[in-house]
Design an enzyme around this catalytic site. Structure first.
Site, short mmCIF file in Angstrom:
data_model
loop_
_atom_site.label_atom_id
_atom_site.label_comp_id
_atom_site.label_asym_id
_atom_site.label_seq_id
_atom_site.Cartn_x
_atom_site.Cartn_y
_atom_site.Cartn_z
NE ARG B 12 -12.41 -24.88 27.88
CZ ARG B 12 -13.16 -25.68 28.65
NH1 ARG B 12 -13.83 -26.69 28.11
NH2 ARG B 12 -13.27 -25.45 29.94
CG ASP B 13 -16.45 -24.00 30.19
OD1 ASP B 13 -16.62 -25.15 29.73
OD2 ASP B 13 -16.98 -23.62 31.25
CB CYS B 237 -25.62 -26.39 32.02
SG CYS B 237 -25.18 -27.80 33.06
#
Lengths: 301, 301
Positions: B12-13, B237
């Site tokens: 997921r992340d 990120c």
């Protein structure tokens, strides 16, 4: 700890593990940039056999070109008395000797057993003091050895005791191959400090297994006075191909700045110089802060 | 701490912050490989608007193909009641809600103020409990915000209090943009734990500024029961281009194994799967342990 000293080791330990032979002028500029950012002590070069370490063949030239920047302690790494004499002759402020925590590493790296390396380091310290220079010593592979595996902490503490008796200005513990974890660092630094009295401890980490910043923090919390770091994370690891090198100076400064520990070193200046150094080396360096940037100001802040 | 639970968040992340849209079968294999290595809880997918997050458009398919591996808790991330209903309908074991520590991040990321996000998370927790599922909540940007900069720890503690009243099975603190340092982690986890009683704390770090492993260690020492990690350090990120992603599961396991903290997860199996995942993603992943390998056995040992 509210302040910690940084030793910039890029010009020596960083470059020594890089394949690209860097021009003497670039080595000097690297040192000058570190000094301009606020570094007060740096490992300028090593006085070793140029046939074994071609990257350091210009040791005397680097020292001569750098001169004597005011308020800066220039360290020369030396592995034997011949090297120590060269360092003294060319006016180094401080000698850095090396003792090896294992026979396996010592014999391969310096053709010395661990015990022999302690004796040689003690003689180097004595030579430095006799010549009016300070002298310190680093215990290499203190947290693990590529050939022997686990290293007995009691062996490292005993070495620190024997080295302390020679009167070095500092004893360092080095995680030469980047295997240490923070609990181990806390325990070994505490044990060594308990043994060597007032002699300050320096800590040296490689970021091979992503633990270097955690280890720096553990070392600072355990009372290490000084941390080694190399601009950009220069260096790699000869025992782990593709791995990162010395812990990056800018990464350490980010950690310490955000933690309220002062170093006197300017983060933004390091990042600029790290990018310059990447250009010199012709590659992206391992430093994470040079890529990510510091703490965001916050556009709404 | 002698043992810590790991939540694998790669599916997921990790994937959500990757540009490459990964095939459903590869997502399922990623989850299966994590489970085979010993992971007992994993963030399988998120139930969000597929127009906003195309990478998660196959949420229901991933869940269906993965099935119900025995002894494994499958988490679905949800940002609103609609998502919570989808997660419940497709049989997720656990709902993961998200509250944002700043208005600036909340409005941009979830179109909610911080206070609104707390209310939504409380309702999601209630929905989960009513449907017989466990529900937990993550406080995002708890250590710093790309838009607001510094985050007041008192705000995070107050949020944790309000969230705890809804009865989640766990509250997590997330360093969404990878700015935290270990002293900050220790202090915030201690403050939150003092406020929420017996509810366990999970910690979520991104390795954007090289502090994630130090932060994991600080979290473990401060009593966090669970650590999030993503195989290979998947994720990047969005607020720091070129930066690393979630802390890599194999890097966390190296740290914990060498520190004597058990996780039940097999390091060698993770490294093998990390290399497989690099092949799927078509790039070298940020994990340092996949490159360097674990502690050397020592050829002389």
């Amino acid at each position: 700890m509210t302040s910690v000293e940084i030793v910039e080791v890029g010009p020596r330990d960083g470059l020594q593990n890089e394949k690209l032979i860097v021009a003497t002028a670039d080595k000097v500029e690297l040192a000058q940039r570190a000094i301009a950012a606020g570094v007060k002590r740096l490992e300028v070069t090593s006085f070793v056999n140029p046939k074994r370490v071609p990257q350091m063949a210009d040791a005397e030239d680097v020292v001569k070109l750098l001169g004597r920047p005011e308020g800066v302690t220039r360290i020369g790494l030396v592995l034997n008395e011949q090297g120590a004499q060269r360092a003294i002759d060319c006016g180094m402020d401080q000698l850095g000797a090396v003792a090896l925590a294992t026979d396996a590493f010592g014999i391969r790296n310096q053709k010395q057993t661990s015990a022999e390396s302690v004796e040689v380091a003690r003689r180097i310290i004595a030579m430095g003091k006799a010549a009016g220079r300070s002298a310190q010593v680093t215990i290499s592979v203190a947290f693990g050895c590529p050939f022997a595996g686990e290293v007995d902490p009691a062996r490292v503490v005993a070495m620190a005791r024997q080295l302390a008796d020679a009167g070095p200005c500092e004893i360092a513990l080095a995680d030469t191959i980047g295997v240490a974890v923070p609990g181990q660092v806390s325990r070994l630094i505490a044990a060594v400090r308990a043994e060597i009295g007032a002699i300050p401890v320096r800590a040296h980490f490689h970021d091979t297994r992503n633990t270097a910043i955690a280890n720096v923090w553990a070392a600072v919390e355990a009372g290490a006075a000084t941390i080694d770091a190399a601009l950009g994370g220069l260096g790699g690891c000869p025992f782990a191909p593709g791995a990162a090198g010395n812990v990056a100076t800018e990464d350490v400064i980010y950690l310490l700045d955000r933690s309220g520990v002062t170093t006197g070193i300017d983060f933004a200046s390091l990042v600029t110089s790290s990018k310059w150094l990447g250009g010199v080396m012709g590659k992206e360096l391992p430093s994470m802060l040079a890529r990510a940037g510091g703490f965001p100001e916050g556009e709404d802040a």
